[in-house]
Design a protein around this motif. Sequence first.
Motif, PDB file in Angstrom:
ATOM      1  N   MET A  69      -1.612   4.098   0.173  1.00 46.59           N
ATOM      2  CA  MET A  69      -2.880   4.017   1.304  1.00 46.59           C
ATOM      3  C   MET A  69      -2.356   2.727   1.317  1.00 46.59           C
ATOM      4  O   MET A  69      -3.019   1.393   0.961  1.00 46.59           O
ATOM      5  N   VAL A  95      -3.493   1.480  -3.589  1.00 45.21           N
ATOM      6  CA  VAL A  95      -3.780   1.145  -1.943  1.00 45.21           C
ATOM      7  C   VAL A  95      -3.648  -0.268  -2.394  1.00 45.21           C
ATOM      8  O   VAL A  95      -3.729  -0.626  -2.856  1.00 45.21           O
ATOM      9  N   GLY A 140       1.051  -1.204   0.335  1.00 46.18           N
ATOM     10  CA  GLY A 140       0.212  -0.126   0.104  1.00 46.18           C
ATOM     11  C   GLY A 140       0.942   1.721   0.125  1.00 46.18           C
ATOM     12  O   GLY A 140       0.780   2.209   0.510  1.00 46.18           O
ATOM     13  N   ILE A 179      -4.604  -1.261  -7.628  1.00 46.99           N
ATOM     14  CA  ILE A 179      -5.299  -1.628  -6.315  1.00 46.99           C
ATOM     15  C   ILE A 179      -5.061  -3.313  -5.918  1.00 46.99           C
ATOM     16  O   ILE A 179      -5.257  -3.925  -7.062  1.00 46.99           O
TER      17      ILE A 179
END
Length: 184
Positions: free
Chosen positions: A59, A85, A56, A111
């Motif tokens: 985030m 992320v 991540g 992601i």
Amino acid sequence: SYAGGGLSCDHCQIALSHCRFVENEGEIGGGGAIRANEVGGEISHCWFERNRGIDGAGMFLNRSSPLIEWCVFLNNDGYFFGGGVFCQVYSSPTFDHCSFIGNDAHLGSGIMTAYYSEPTMTNSLVAFNVNGAGVHCDDGVWTPSYLHLSCSDVFGNEDGGYSGWIEDQTGINGNIANDPLFCD
């Protein structure tokens, strides 16, 4: 820093708007820019660029479900999981009008979801990410995860658009795979 290179938050309601997270560095379980553990609230109009982390880079979300809208995740380097992320352990954030561009990770360069996480993404872009597929949903037998995707564009990711538990979403729920035709 183990606890998030730019910001670390535990057991709270977050309210971030118009922030820039640039060139932060976190370690495993920390997130390059933001590490959130059991967090709700909202993150809007934020910019995540050139952050680095094991998991991540932009985030890292653990048991967290904030609303994340109008954010850009650009050129972040998540060595193993989630260049933009990484969502794990029952995280169900909502991504609305977000862009994941040029991020790098072994799995889920844009992601990644794992351990029963089920984020929602709408009106977003996952494009030109490198190494892992743009979207990766962990397909562990005991810990499956998923990404509910609608009206989004997943295009030109180096290792394909989707991998793991999620199948190609092109043509489903308004999702497309079209070149966003960036100027630069």
